[in-house]
Design a protein around this motif. Structure first.
Motif, short mmCIF file in Angstrom:
data_model
loop_
_atom_site.label_atom_id
_atom_site.label_comp_id
_atom_site.label_asym_id
_atom_site.label_seq_id
_atom_site.Cartn_x
_atom_site.Cartn_y
_atom_site.Cartn_z
N ARG A 151 0.86 -1.44 -0.19
CA ARG A 151 0.09 0.06 -0.01
C ARG A 151 1.06 1.17 0.16
NH1 ARG A 151 -5.23 -0.08 0.90
NH2 ARG A 151 -5.78 -2.43 0.92
N GLN A 156 3.66 1.18 -0.87
CA GLN A 156 4.49 1.25 -2.27
C GLN A 156 3.97 1.94 -3.24
OE1 GLN A 156 5.87 -2.58 -2.61
NE2 GLN A 156 7.89 -2.04 -2.38
N HIS A 157 1.98 2.17 -3.23
CA HIS A 157 1.73 2.61 -4.65
C HIS A 157 1.73 3.32 -4.53
CE1 HIS A 157 -3.18 1.99 -5.39
NE2 HIS A 157 -2.50 2.51 -6.27
N TYR A 215 2.71 8.73 -6.08
CA TYR A 215 2.05 9.44 -6.82
C TYR A 215 2.90 10.55 -6.25
CZ TYR A 215 -1.52 7.27 -8.33
OH TYR A 215 -2.56 6.37 -9.13
N THR A 244 -2.31 5.85 -17.06
CA THR A 244 -2.23 4.68 -16.17
C THR A 244 -3.50 4.81 -14.81
OG1 THR A 244 -0.20 4.38 -16.57
CG2 THR A 244 -0.95 3.21 -15.68
N ASP A 265 -5.18 3.28 -12.26
CA ASP A 265 -4.56 2.83 -10.39
C ASP A 265 -4.64 1.93 -10.43
OD1 ASP A 265 -4.45 4.42 -7.52
OD2 ASP A 265 -5.92 3.90 -7.28
N ILE A 324 -1.21 0.18 -11.14
CA ILE A 324 -0.02 0.87 -10.30
C ILE A 324 -0.74 0.13 -9.01
CG2 ILE A 324 -0.19 3.05 -8.96
CD1 ILE A 324 0.59 3.21 -11.89
N GLY A 325 -1.37 0.10 -8.80
CA GLY A 325 -1.83 -0.93 -6.92
C GLY A 325 -1.27 -2.13 -7.27
N PRO A 365 3.00 -2.67 -6.76
CA PRO A 365 4.18 -3.90 -6.20
C PRO A 365 3.98 -5.56 -5.55
CG PRO A 365 2.72 -1.76 -5.49
CD PRO A 365 2.40 -1.84 -6.77
N LEU A 421 8.17 3.33 -9.62
CA LEU A 421 6.83 3.39 -8.23
C LEU A 421 7.87 4.57 -6.90
CD1 LEU A 421 6.37 -0.16 -7.50
CD2 LEU A 421 4.88 1.06 -8.00
N ARG A 449 -3.15 10.85 -1.18
CA ARG A 449 -3.55 9.77 -0.80
C ARG A 449 -3.65 9.39 0.42
NH1 ARG A 449 -3.39 9.97 -6.49
NH2 ARG A 449 -4.59 7.22 -6.23
N GLN A 452 -5.03 5.38 1.88
CA GLN A 452 -4.87 3.82 1.82
C GLN A 452 -5.79 2.78 2.59
OE1 GLN A 452 -4.13 1.94 -0.47
NE2 GLN A 452 -4.31 3.11 -2.02
#
Lengths: 206, 206
Positions: free
Chosen positions: A197, A199-200, A204, B6, B8, B11-12, B15, B78, B188, B190
């Motif tokens: 998470r 790294q995700h 950005y 790209t 999301d 991107i997730g 990792p 990343l 962001r 998470q």
DNA sequence: TAGATTGTTAATCGATTAACAATC
DNA sequence: TAGATTGTTAATCGATTAACAATC
């Protein structure tokens, strides 16, 4: 012919809906509507209504939803009208924090046994339980008919422990290890992977 | 005109790809291919190739991918070619377990400060750090230019602490509380929500 | 070259959103 | 009844899969 299964992504949102309903309930609110739920959840009102429509009509035309009723229905749908016994495997730093966390019990899940393989940890008292030798894992799961496990062991033994859990009858694993568990299709796994998470999100950042 | 961002969701997954590449690397493997990656990840080979294609061509026609090269590229994409400093807010059971967890540092994230508001906890040594009074939160974030926070405080103060973090410059929050944080679009979040994950799985149990 | 696997395009599938008839 | 909001259908959007030309 066969009824279309409700999408898993919809099931995954129901616990969020339930939490908001619990909040509204605590605030003393008796009714709500799809727009308010959407605002609190960051979702569209249309999505709320669509999601709920998979399970039937819970609202009143022109008047929205009764908080208590919708909450009760979601609890029923998610099988939360009981307390699920859970085994916790791993009594390291993380396992101990999880054992002490009251949120599981408050929301339908009770840790009823904790296991470790470290003789230093076996016998320790932990949140009203005693850490047991992992040798008794299968015996306890079978005897108590437990279906849910929380896995908080070192990654290198995660698959081996998961195999034992599944063989003993576990059908849902909350996996705190970074290992990608290989499991049969009737066993559910949810990964808690804070590193992935982070790294995700790092993508950005600059 | 503007290049399509790209997704999301892609991107997730990066990792996860990176972790498998790290494993292959440790196993001494020098090359791999989309099929093998897919098998290890439980995804289709087509998806692996499609995902990677968002960032360029990393493979060799007929020969697959060089493990070391692809791994390096994913780390670059990343933004993991450096160690990100992180603040941890909350030194309760969970916060202490997180502070002690070596996986963050091993994968690009270093907790450089821990805060709490409990006088009993302030001053405690924790994984080589000293728990600081949360009063100094902004000062430390600003001084060190920190962009990432881990939030492990009681749910009732989560939003207030998040607001302070964001005002001080935090742009990514790993949220261990069940609160749904309201944040500006450039921040962001998470959520780590084990209870919701258990409730999700309970749906499939009987 | 022949064989293998990529990178990309087109087809399919699934999820979200918009719109509105149903109805309290 | 008029007003409001649901439940559902149709339209849109986006993600995944399949297929294959490119190419090493």
């Amino acid at each position: 012919m066969s009824a279309k299964k409700t999408p898993d992504i919809v099931i995954g949102r129901l616990p969020l809906y339930l939490r908001v309903l619990n909040q509204l309930w605590e605030e003393g609110r008796t009714t709500t509507n799809s727009q308010e739920l959407g605002e609190r959840l960051g979702l569209s009102a249309a999505q709320i209504r669509k999601d709920l429509s998979h399970f039937g009509g819970f609202g009143k035309y022109g008047a929205g939803y009764e908080v208590a009723y919708l909450r009760e229905q979601l609890r029923r749908i998610l099988h939360l009208n009981r307390v699920w016994p859970v085994v916790l495997v791993g009594a390291g730093n993380l396992g101990r924090a999880l054992a002490d966390y009251p949120g599981f019990r408050e929301n339908g899940f009770e840790i009823v046994a904790v296991f470790d393989n470290d003789p230093q940890k076996i016998g320790l008292a932990l949140a009203g339980l005693t850490v047991q030798d992992v040798a008794w894992l299968e015996a306890v799961i079978i005897e108590k008919g437990i279906q849910i496990a929380i896995l908080a062991v070192p990654a290198r033994v995660a698959q081996a422990v998961a195999d034992r859990l599944i063989a003993a009858g576990i059908r849902a694993i909350l996996n705190y290890t970074p290992a990608r568990l290989k499991t049969p299709p009737d066993v559910r796994v949810q990964d808690i992977d804070p590193v992935a998470r982070l790294q995700h999100m790092a993508y950005y950042l600059e």
